[in-house]
Write an enzyme that holds these catalytic residues in place. Structure first.
Site, PDB file in Angstrom:
ATOM      1  N   SER A  65      31.761  32.334 -34.950  1.00 40.11           N
ATOM      2  CA  SER A  65      31.142  32.043 -33.393  1.00 40.11           C
ATOM      3  C   SER A  65      31.378  33.388 -32.781  1.00 40.11           C
ATOM      4  O   SER A  65      30.820  34.564 -33.039  1.00 40.11           O
ATOM      5  CB  SER A  65      31.600  31.118 -32.849  1.00 40.11           C
ATOM      6  OG  SER A  65      31.069  30.619 -31.620  1.00 40.11           O
ATOM      7  N   ASP A 276      26.006  33.931 -27.688  1.00 38.43           N
ATOM      8  CA  ASP A 276      27.229  34.085 -28.730  1.00 38.43           C
ATOM      9  C   ASP A 276      27.082  34.509 -30.284  1.00 38.43           C
ATOM     10  O   ASP A 276      25.850  34.403 -30.462  1.00 38.43           O
ATOM     11  CB  ASP A 276      28.353  33.132 -28.522  1.00 38.43           C
ATOM     12  CG  ASP A 276      27.968  31.745 -29.349  1.00 38.43           C
ATOM     13  OD1 ASP A 276      26.612  31.733 -29.626  1.00 38.43           O
ATOM     14  OD2 ASP A 276      29.031  31.083 -29.664  1.00 38.43           O
ATOM     15  N   GLU A 370      29.475  22.409 -21.952  1.00 37.31           N
ATOM     16  CA  GLU A 370      30.898  22.976 -21.333  1.00 37.31           C
ATOM     17  C   GLU A 370      30.710  23.856 -20.604  1.00 37.31           C
ATOM     18  O   GLU A 370      29.449  24.866 -20.684  1.00 37.31           O
ATOM     19  CB  GLU A 370      31.433  23.275 -22.755  1.00 37.31           C
ATOM     20  CG  GLU A 370      31.826  22.173 -23.636  1.00 37.31           C
ATOM     21  CD  GLU A 370      32.953  22.428 -24.752  1.00 37.31           C
ATOM     22  OE1 GLU A 370      33.893  22.109 -24.910  1.00 37.31           O
ATOM     23  OE2 GLU A 370      32.511  23.619 -25.585  1.00 37.31           O
ATOM     24  N   ASN A 372      31.418  26.771 -20.913  1.00 35.79           N
ATOM     25  CA  ASN A 372      31.588  28.028 -21.741  1.00 35.79           C
ATOM     26  C   ASN A 372      29.874  28.169 -22.214  1.00 35.79           C
ATOM     27  O   ASN A 372      29.744  29.294 -22.885  1.00 35.79           O
ATOM     28  CB  ASN A 372      32.315  28.184 -22.932  1.00 35.79           C
ATOM     29  CG  ASN A 372      32.138  27.025 -23.936  1.00 35.79           C
ATOM     30  OD1 ASN A 372      31.155  26.579 -23.920  1.00 35.79           O
ATOM     31  ND2 ASN A 372      33.133  26.661 -24.602  1.00 35.79           N
ATOM     32  N   SER A 494      45.140  24.844 -27.214  1.00 29.78           N
ATOM     33  CA  SER A 494      43.975  25.492 -27.536  1.00 29.78           C
ATOM     34  C   SER A 494      43.777  24.833 -29.134  1.00 29.78           C
ATOM     35  O   SER A 494      44.679  24.672 -29.935  1.00 29.78           O
ATOM     36  CB  SER A 494      44.121  26.889 -27.889  1.00 29.78           C
ATOM     37  OG  SER A 494      43.263  27.110 -28.874  1.00 29.78           O
ATOM     38  N   THR A 496      41.781  26.176 -31.318  1.00 36.13           N
ATOM     39  CA  THR A 496      41.204  27.460 -32.125  1.00 36.13           C
ATOM     40  C   THR A 496      42.228  28.409 -32.151  1.00 36.13           C
ATOM     41  O   THR A 496      42.090  29.207 -32.946  1.00 36.13           O
ATOM     42  CB  THR A 496      39.781  27.877 -31.689  1.00 36.13           C
ATOM     43  OG1 THR A 496      39.942  28.411 -30.404  1.00 36.13           O
ATOM     44  CG2 THR A 496      38.784  26.612 -31.497  1.00 36.13           C
ATOM     45  N   ARG A 501      46.211  26.897 -23.051  1.00 35.15           N
ATOM     46  CA  ARG A 501      45.551  27.217 -22.103  1.00 35.15           C
ATOM     47  C   ARG A 501      45.629  26.760 -20.899  1.00 35.15           C
ATOM     48  O   ARG A 501      45.983  25.494 -20.767  1.00 35.15           O
ATOM     49  CB  ARG A 501      44.168  27.019 -22.693  1.00 35.15           C
ATOM     50  CG  ARG A 501      43.709  27.779 -23.622  1.00 35.15           C
ATOM     51  CD  ARG A 501      41.988  27.596 -23.804  1.00 35.15           C
ATOM     52  NE  ARG A 501      41.505  28.015 -25.289  1.00 35.15           N
ATOM     53  CZ  ARG A 501      41.474  29.375 -25.585  1.00 35.15           C
ATOM     54  NH1 ARG A 501      42.004  30.364 -24.892  1.00 35.15           N
ATOM     55  NH2 ARG A 501      41.300  29.590 -27.105  1.00 35.15           N
TER      56      ARG A 501
HETATM   57  C1  16G Z   1      35.264  25.243 -30.260  1.00 35.31           C
HETATM   58  C2  16G Z   1      34.352  24.126 -29.799  1.00 35.31           C
HETATM   59  C3  16G Z   1      33.908  24.395 -28.429  1.00 35.31           C
HETATM   60  C4  16G Z   1      35.234  24.531 -27.553  1.00 35.31           C
HETATM   61  C5  16G Z   1      36.165  25.504 -28.048  1.00 35.31           C
HETATM   62  C6  16G Z   1      37.578  25.221 -27.213  1.00 35.31           C
HETATM   63  C7  16G Z   1      32.855  22.892 -31.223  1.00 35.31           C
HETATM   64  C8  16G Z   1      31.465  23.111 -32.099  1.00 35.31           C
HETATM   65  N1  16G Z   1      33.268  24.107 -30.635  1.00 35.31           N
HETATM   66  O1  16G Z   1      34.699  26.376 -30.161  1.00 35.31           O
HETATM   67  O2  16G Z   1      33.059  23.329 -27.949  1.00 35.31           O
HETATM   68  O3  16G Z   1      34.903  24.933 -26.210  1.00 35.31           O
HETATM   69  O4  16G Z   1      36.323  25.255 -29.465  1.00 35.31           O
HETATM   70  O5  16G Z   1      38.552  26.331 -27.835  1.00 35.31           O
HETATM   71  O6  16G Z   1      33.212  21.946 -31.039  1.00 35.31           O
HETATM   72  P1  16G Z   1      39.899  26.089 -27.542  1.00 35.31           P
HETATM   73  O7  16G Z   1      40.441  24.573 -28.083  1.00 35.31           O
HETATM   74  O8  16G Z   1      40.649  27.169 -28.188  1.00 35.31           O
HETATM   75  O9  16G Z   1      39.995  26.129 -26.121  1.00 35.31           O
HETATM   76 MG    MG Z   2      29.424  29.548 -31.195  1.00 31.64          MG
END
Ligand code: 16G
Ligand code: MG
Length: 538
Positions: A65, A276, A370, A372, A494, A496, A501
């Site tokens: 992404s 993105d 969202e 974002n 987070s 990811t 956060r």
């Molecule tokens: C992922 C999620 C997105 C969310 C982001 C938060 C999907 C397809 N994508 O990219 O929706 O805003 O994680 O990231 O669900 P974070 O947990 O690092 O804040």
């Molecule tokens: Mg994306």
């Protein structure tokens, strides 16, 4: 079925090199691309089983992404375009954490737990973004599918929403549309051309767009759209791939840095649309006559779209319940505007598309976004049928709703389909981008990150708005927030990145920054912060 072949291929071609536990997160698996080969292979194995489990085609999308180029990732797409079911996220995690020899028993465990008939056929659709590593990782996924006797169709370089679309269309026998890449472009552009058949300008609306392709697949997708869209929109594509993917451009950069994307000329009072790296998120921005930068994010899009659809529903006289789903990140001003001014009910979901999507299903027409820029609109079967029947009876608002419905990619958030939806509403209202922006003013806000020894010590409830552990942290946050006019703040681990956060909003930017720093320090103290104490917003 025995899984000796799966183990052999793993050992010979995709040996596991890391031992650290890994979890299937909100965005699937994501990390540096050079550590992902064995994960991709195993996700191919898993997709083969999931396809048999559901007797449907399963999608595998290879993308990281908005992350930088050296990263990559993988996500499985369930039969109706949804994110992978939670029970299978657990299977994914188990399979990836097994040793190479342990793959056989992990697969056997999944087969027995899910009661899978392994003699069934399995078909997997694979797609990938433009990253240099994606091609190699795609081969690993395909090797996995093949090792469990599955078949695959490789869609090559496609956006994430395109992969979701073809999976859905194939599984519903083509009802939603034709399960091909061309079918996707044609369905959406045909609907948009129809909406524009009465002319391209209206009031303050001007059909001119500067498009920031983030140097990724979104640029390719937009040029395909333009081939199909005749002259309904005047789009110029920038960041087509001449620069580095997501670097100083694209939806995430514009949203997080609150800056105009590099590579796009600074033309004043013209809408800039940034997507993105896999084209499932969109952010608008513009420069006013003084060159001042304004950003219109997922909240602005959601309120614009929900307000317009609400008007059409009212106009049609249909008894359909429309609602908006946001997350805790939604700007407080957007929530107040949509509930108080427009009378649309708002629900709050946990971060992550699957949570929003799930909640949106509770409405006849569920708009979810969202902040974002990821989101879409979903229509229940009842809503769809009621709209079509009323449209056939020449109910004017229902006819419009029916046309708008076809521009929307309901299978998942889709940057370009969302852009066409925004353009449709602005056109219908005769609004310029500043008219849109003036609907309400965002509360100043700030996001920060704090690194802690173990982010799992932070747990939350109430759609992530309240922190449950570590004990005492929420109380401290409450005390801090109290001192700020219109103050609001929450913290969450987070899904990811290995960080916590922090979100803060208040009546002025200085206060929002100050609030964010104080809350970041509270997290640092209560949750085992490491490295320097948070100082300036980062
Ligand atoms: C992922 C999620 C997105 C969310 C982001 C938060 C999907 C397809 N994508 O990219 O929706 O805003 O994680 O990231 O669900 P974070 O947990 O690092 O804040
Ligand atoms: Mg994306």
């Amino acid at each position: 079925m025995n899984f000796t072949e799966a183990v052999r291929v793993a050992q010979e071609q995709y040996p596991k090199k890391v031992t650290k536990p890994i979890k299937y997160g909100t965005a699937g698996f994501r990390s540096r691309a050079d550590a992902l080969d064995f994960i991709m292979y195993r996700m191919g194995l898993l997709a083969g089983l999931r396809a048999r489990d559901t007797s449907s085609v399963i999608g595998v999308m290879i993308t990281a992404s908005h992350n930088p180029v050296p990263d990559n990732g993988v996500k499985l797409v369930d039969p109706m375009g949804e994110m992978l079911a939670p029970a299978w996220e657990v299977h994914a995690t188990t399979l990836v954490n097994a040793t190479d020899e342990g793959i056989a028993s992990a697969l056997e465990g999944i087969v027995s737990e899910a009661h899978i008939d392994t003699s069934k056929k399995a078909l997997v659709f694979v797609g990938r973004d433009t990253r240099p590593s994606s091609n190699r990782l795609c081969d690993a996924v395909i090797a996995g599918v093949t090792a469990v006797g599955g078949e695959f169709k490789d869609f090559g370089i496609v956006s994430t929403p395109i992969l979701h679309y073809v999976v859905t269309c194939y599984n519903d026998g083509g009802k939603y549309g034709e399960a091909t890449v061309q079918g996707y472009y044609q369905k959406i552009s045909r609907a948009f051309n129809k909406l524009r058949s009465s002319g391209t300008s209206n009031g303050n609306y001007d059909p001119v767009i500067l498009y920031d392709g983030a140097n990724g697949v979104g640029a390719l997708a937009m040029s395909e759209f333009l081939n199909n869209m005749k002259k309904s929109l005047n789009v110029t594509i920038f960041n087509k791939g001449e620069g580095v993917l997501n670097h100083l451009c694209g939806a995430d950069y514009v949203k997080v840095q609150q800056k105009w994307p590099e590579g796009v000329p600074k033309t004043q009072n013209v809408r800039c649309v940034s997507v993105d790296g896999d084209a499932d998120r969109v952010i608008y921005s513009y420069l006013d006559s003084d060159g001042k930068f304004y950003m219109l994010d997922g909240d602005k899009i959601a309120t614009l779209v929900a307000g317009y659809l609400q008007e059409l529903v009212k106009g049609s006289g249909l008894q359909l319940k429309l609602g908006l789903v946001q997350t805790a990140y939604a700007n407080g001003a957007s929530t107040a505007y949509i509930t108080e001014k427009l009378g649309v009910p708002v629900a709050c979901a946990k971060t992550g598309v699957k949570h929003l999507h799930h909640m949106a299903l509770e409405f006849n027409i569920g708009v979810y976004f969202e902040a974002n820029g990821h989101g879409t609109v979903i229509f229940s079967k009842t809503a769809r049928e009621a709209i079509e029947t009323a449209a056939q009876a020449k109910n004017n608002s229902a006819e419009k709703l029916s046309q708008v419905l076809d521009v929307i990619n309901e299978t998942v958030g889709d940057a370009i389909s969302d852009m066409l939806l925004v353009e449709t509403v602005l056109h219908a209202r005769g609004w310029s981008v500043s008219d849109w922006n003036d609907a309400y003013t965002d509360l100043p806000n700030r996001q920060m990150k704090v690194t802690v020894a173990d982010r799992a010590v932070i747990t939350t409830t109430d759609a992530e708005r309240v922190c449950v552990t570590p004990e005492g942290l929420q109380n401290t946050i409450n005390k801090i927030v109290k001192a700020f006019l219109k103050g609001r703040s929450f913290v969450r681990p987070s899904g990811t990145e290995d960080i916590v956060r922090i979100y803060a909003e208040a009546s002025t930017q200085e206060e929002a920054d100050n609030l964010a720093i104080q809350v970041a320090c509270a997290v640092y103290e209560h949750a085992g912060g490491i490295g320097d104490r948070p100082k300036a917003p980062c």
